[in-house]
Motif scaffolding. Structure first.
Motif, short mmCIF file in Angstrom:
data_model
loop_
_atom_site.label_atom_id
_atom_site.label_comp_id
_atom_site.label_asym_id
_atom_site.label_seq_id
_atom_site.Cartn_x
_atom_site.Cartn_y
_atom_site.Cartn_z
N GLU A 171 0.97 -0.70 -0.25
CA GLU A 171 0.16 0.08 -0.65
C GLU A 171 0.92 1.55 0.26
O GLU A 171 1.26 1.24 0.66
CB GLU A 171 -0.88 -0.55 1.47
CG GLU A 171 -1.73 -0.94 1.23
CD GLU A 171 -2.90 -0.64 2.14
OE1 GLU A 171 -2.99 -0.46 2.85
OE2 GLU A 171 -3.76 -1.28 2.50
N PRO A 172 1.04 2.32 -0.73
CA PRO A 172 1.68 3.24 -0.85
C PRO A 172 1.10 4.23 -0.16
O PRO A 172 -0.20 4.66 0.33
CB PRO A 172 1.07 4.06 -2.99
CG PRO A 172 0.21 2.24 -3.33
CD PRO A 172 0.17 2.05 -2.23
N ARG A 173 1.76 4.93 0.39
CA ARG A 173 1.15 5.95 2.13
C ARG A 173 2.43 7.05 1.96
O ARG A 173 3.24 6.92 2.59
CB ARG A 173 1.00 5.27 2.72
CG ARG A 173 -0.33 5.41 3.85
CD ARG A 173 -0.39 4.07 4.88
NE ARG A 173 -0.41 2.90 4.84
CZ ARG A 173 -1.37 2.97 5.95
NH1 ARG A 173 -1.82 3.15 6.13
NH2 ARG A 173 -2.01 1.16 4.76
N ASP A 174 1.51 8.37 1.17
CA ASP A 174 2.26 9.73 2.02
C ASP A 174 3.83 9.43 2.25
O ASP A 174 4.87 9.27 2.30
CB ASP A 174 1.71 10.03 3.17
CG ASP A 174 0.94 9.99 3.63
OD1 ASP A 174 -0.02 10.60 2.60
OD2 ASP A 174 0.20 10.53 4.23
N GLY A 175 4.19 9.59 0.46
CA GLY A 175 5.98 9.33 -0.50
C GLY A 175 6.43 7.52 0.44
O GLY A 175 7.60 7.70 0.57
N SER A 176 5.90 6.37 1.14
CA SER A 176 6.03 5.66 1.14
C SER A 176 5.27 4.06 0.86
O SER A 176 4.42 4.35 0.61
CB SER A 176 6.27 4.87 3.64
OG SER A 176 5.18 5.05 4.30
#
Length: 85
Positions: A37-42
């Motif tokens: 899951e992509p999440r806020d730049g991570s």
């Protein structure tokens, strides 16, 4: 490696798509599957079991997350598609 390349490599290595889900790839959902899951730049790699997600690792790049998941799925033969007997 990006998620599309990861999906191709998992298919090539005979990993069942029911064990993973990321982007448009894989059929895993709530039981015994891995997620990216992509999440806020991570990029978080999670394990889903009985509808509950557990964070395994978080990476600053898609490549690192995909490499990690590739290793997790290919080092254990239980994730491979089984041929009928």
């Amino acid at each position: 490696m990006d998620m599309s390349q990861l999906a191709q490599q998992l298919k090539y290595h005979g990993i069942s798509s029911r064990h993973y889900r990321f982007g448009q790839h894989g059929a895993g959902f709530s039981d015994d599957s891995f997620l990216i899951e992509p999440r806020d730049g991570s990029f978080d790699v999670l394990y889903m079991e009985r509808g509950k997600a557990s964070l395994l690792a978080s990476f600053s790049s898609e490549d690192a997350a995909c490499s990690y998941l590739f290793k997790q799925l290919t080092q254990d033969d239980s994730f491979k598609i089984r041929a009928p007997r």
